[in-house]
Design an enzyme around this catalytic site. Structure first.
Site, PDB file in Angstrom:
ATOM      1  N   ALA B  68      -5.429 -14.215   1.651  1.00 23.97           N
ATOM      2  CA  ALA B  68      -6.005 -15.481   2.123  1.00 23.97           C
ATOM      3  C   ALA B  68      -7.156 -15.100   3.032  1.00 23.97           C
ATOM      4  CB  ALA B  68      -4.968 -16.308   2.871  1.00 23.97           C
ATOM      5  N   ASN B 123     -16.482 -20.897  -8.877  1.00 25.02           N
ATOM      6  CA  ASN B 123     -15.118 -20.730  -8.367  1.00 25.02           C
ATOM      7  C   ASN B 123     -14.526 -22.103  -8.044  1.00 25.02           C
ATOM      8  OD1 ASN B 123     -12.773 -20.084  -7.082  1.00 25.02           O
ATOM      9  ND2 ASN B 123     -13.698 -18.770  -5.524  1.00 25.02           N
ATOM     10  N   CYS B 126     -10.075 -21.329  -6.036  1.00 23.03           N
ATOM     11  CA  CYS B 126      -9.510 -20.541  -4.945  1.00 23.03           C
ATOM     12  C   CYS B 126      -8.382 -21.325  -4.283  1.00 23.03           C
ATOM     13  CB  CYS B 126     -10.557 -20.191  -3.901  1.00 23.03           C
ATOM     14  SG  CYS B 126      -9.862 -19.217  -2.569  1.00 23.03           S
ATOM     15  N   ILE B 188      -7.547 -15.611 -15.006  1.00 24.94           N
ATOM     16  CA  ILE B 188      -7.187 -16.607 -14.015  1.00 24.94           C
ATOM     17  C   ILE B 188      -7.540 -16.140 -12.602  1.00 24.94           C
ATOM     18  CG2 ILE B 188      -5.263 -17.598 -15.321  1.00 24.94           C
ATOM     19  CD1 ILE B 188      -3.344 -15.799 -13.722  1.00 24.94           C
ATOM     20  N   GLY B 215      -2.332  -9.003  -8.935  1.00 22.00           N
ATOM     21  CA  GLY B 215      -1.728  -7.714  -9.243  1.00 22.00           C
ATOM     22  C   GLY B 215      -0.701  -7.798 -10.359  1.00 22.00           C
ATOM     23  N   GLY B 242      -3.797  -9.033 -12.998  1.00 23.06           N
ATOM     24  CA  GLY B 242      -2.806  -7.958 -13.134  1.00 23.06           C
ATOM     25  C   GLY B 242      -3.152  -6.849 -14.101  1.00 23.06           C
ATOM     26  N   GLY B 263      -9.353  -6.311 -10.489  1.00 23.11           N
ATOM     27  CA  GLY B 263      -9.456  -6.562  -9.054  1.00 23.11           C
ATOM     28  C   GLY B 263      -8.441  -5.749  -8.291  1.00 23.11           C
TER      29      GLY B 263
END
Lengths: 272, 302
Positions: B68, B123, B126, B188, B215, B242, B263
């Protein structure tokens, strides 16, 4: 095994100077001098803080009671719980070093204390230049006298103790007489820029510990970026060679928003 | 073998640095490109300078990350230097934008189109800010409205909304975005929000309490979303969530992704993740006699 903070109890609080406190706690971790922990005060904030003591039994951090977070930490007593995760980053390397000069400005001596310990254990001939604004702010002076005796050189901006002037002047004098294998430094970035310039001129290797605003601490978010380096993971200790090629070292830093500002405009991050 | 054409972006491999990871400045983005990313996405740029949340903002828990960060941004008015430096980037650069209203989205888009990014990611997903993003990506109608408004501003620059797995029907959101003018779909964003509580501290760990989950833990959800989107749209998909190794990337391509976002894997594998994933993809493809990655995009569909 996750990287979430672990709650540890502070076992001892040591008042160093009027404004520096060292907090000891039991946290089992393989840590090297120069590495840091992310220190969390539940419900308040989390900050990267270098380890100022490293032993098998306990670790310690030293905090300057300056900002709102660190003032809170300075009010902590034995038994207070804090969260820690890490250690993170690259520490100082002593590989191939037989003779070292260490330069500390302000609370920059905190991450350099475990390095002194390591140097002494490894039989490295060590000189230490400790600088501060005035006599009252000389962090770890007593301990350094005990460990290094005459090899401790003190400078203060106002001349209230030791040589009046800056650490960089004393470094230049020492380097006129001798050639160490490595100069280590931590302190205000403007001072370290001076240290780097002197070392580059004299062709002496150096390792400097930097600071930028950090979030993750483990090289993902990119917040602490300096050029193309992440200070948290690629640093916080960088070689003089790397920094001499940097466009930002000694000049620019970034705000929490990521906006670039000049170091002069910003002041300095360091809270120990 | 891995060369990919994604919406006109010529990529040496399909890996894309996901937005919000290492994307704060041009120099680090260029390093990620040198280290092997087929394309890189800048950190989302907003309308005004914003600090983001207090720490802790990014944590690793047992099966992934949770964050966050709170969309810190220097604001589009301070973005010129980074864009100029990115002109020399070895891989195509995707700009990412956010706003808390349709007007803000178009304001930011207008503010950056002059820098001619290869693509603009919108975006709308978020999960970390109460006003920004969240509401847009969960509704097909609202998502389409944002896309339409941004499309009008962007001209020839391809636009790509980034969708949230929180949408009840992500395929419907994707289809509505395509109709509104999206040139690609990104899916996503992080899942959640979720939270981490520390038993000993008796407190949530993230300063914002809640954060987006990413992840390895979210891979099955990401695959499902991309699979559903592939059946609903004809524009190419940037699939992410992930992806940690070459096999994950192959599976994401099979679900329908032309480009593959990376990421959180940088936590587990470092900045080398892009090269490692590409090499692992090639190894698998050689073993299987697959000559081009294009052959397997959507291969998992009936």
């Amino acid at each position: 095994m996750s990287e979430l903070p672990q709650i540890v109890k502070i076992t001892k609080v040591q008042r160093e100077t009027g404004e520096h406190h060292t907090l000891f706690f039991n946290f089992k971790a393989e840590a090297a001098p120069g590495q840091f922990l992310m220190v969390w005060i539940p419900g308040v904030d989390e900050k990267p803080i270098s380890l100022s003591k490293i032993s098998k039994e306990e670790l310690a951090i030293t905090v300057q009671c300056k900002g709102s977070w660190s003032k809170r930490v300075c009010g902590f007593e034995s038994g207070t719980k804090i969260g820690v995760r890490g250690p993170y980053g690259n520490g100082f390397s002593t590989e191939g070093v037989k003779k070292a000069i260490i330069v500390a400005g302000g609370c920059g001596s905190a991450p350099l204390m475990p390095l002194v310990e390591k140097c002494l254990v490894e039989g490295i001939e060590t000189k230490f230049i400790l600088g501060a604004q005035n006599a009252k702010k000389l962090l770890f002076k007593k301990e350094l006298i005990e460990k290094l005796g005459d090899n401790l050189y003190i400078t203060t901006d106002d001349g209230s103790e030791g040589t009046k002037g800056f650490t960089t002047q004393t470094l230049e004098e020492l380097l006129g007489k001798e050639k160490p294998d490595c100069v280590y430094s931590c302190g205000p970035e403007i001072m370290m820029k001076g240290v780097l310039d002197i070392c580059q001129k004299k062709k002496i290797k150096s390792q400097l510990s930097l600071e930028r605003y950090m979030r993750c601490g483990f090289g993902v978010c990119g917040q602490c970026v300096m050029d193309d380096l992440m200070v948290c993971k690629d640093g916080p200790v960088f070689s003089g060679k790397t920094l001499s090629e940097s466009a930002e070292f000694g000049k620019l830093t970034r705000l929490k928003s990521g906006k670039e500002v000049s170091l002069k405009e910003f002041g300095d991050w360091r809270q120990c | 073998m891995l060369e990919t054409d994604f919406c006109g972006l010529k990529m040496k491999n399909p890996t894309v640095l996901a937005s919000g990871v290492m994307g704060c400045n041009a120099a680090l983005l260029k390093r990620v490109a040198r280290e092997g990313a087929g394309a890189v996405t800048m950190k989302s740029i907003g309308p005004k300078e914003k600090e983001g949340h207090k720490n802790p903002t990014v944590l690793e828990w047992e099966h992934g990350l949770i964050n966050a960060v709170g969309l810190p941004t220097a604001g589009y008015k301070n973005a010129e230097k980074e864009f100029k430096e990115l002109e020399k980037c070895k891989s195509p650069v995707i700009a990412s934008i956010y706003g808390s209203s349709i007007e803000e989205f178009t304001e930011v888009a207008e503010g950056i189109i002059g820098f001619e990014p290869a693509m603009i990611e919108i975006n709308i997903s978020c999960p970390n800010t109460k006003r920004e993003g969240q509401i847009f990506g969960t509704s097909p109608e609202v998502a389409a409205e944002v896309v339409k408004a941004v499309a009008e501003v962007c001209g020839k620059i391809p636009i790509m909304p980034k969708l949230t797995p929180q949408a009840n029907n992500i395929a419907a959101v994707a289809a509505a975005c395509e109709q509104a003018g999206a040139n690609a779909i990104c899916a996503i964003n992080t899942l959640g929000p979720g939270m981490v509580i520390d038993a000993d501290a008796r407190k949530p760990v993230l300063a914002n309490k809640f954060g987006g989950v990413s992840g390895p833990a979210i891979k099955p959800i990401a695959l499902r979303c991309v699979y559903q989107i592939y059946e609903a749209v004809s524009v190419p998909i940037l699939g992410l969530g992930g992806i940690s190794n070459g096999r994950d990337a192959i599976e994401m391509a099979m679900a329908g992704a032309t480009a593959i976002g990376v990421g959180s894997a940088t936590f587990y594998r470092g900045i080398e993740a892009f090269k490692l994933i590409s090499d692992e993809m090639k190894t698998w493809m050689k073993e299987q006699g697959v000559k081009s990655i294009k052959e397997i995009v959507g291969a998992a569909h009936d």
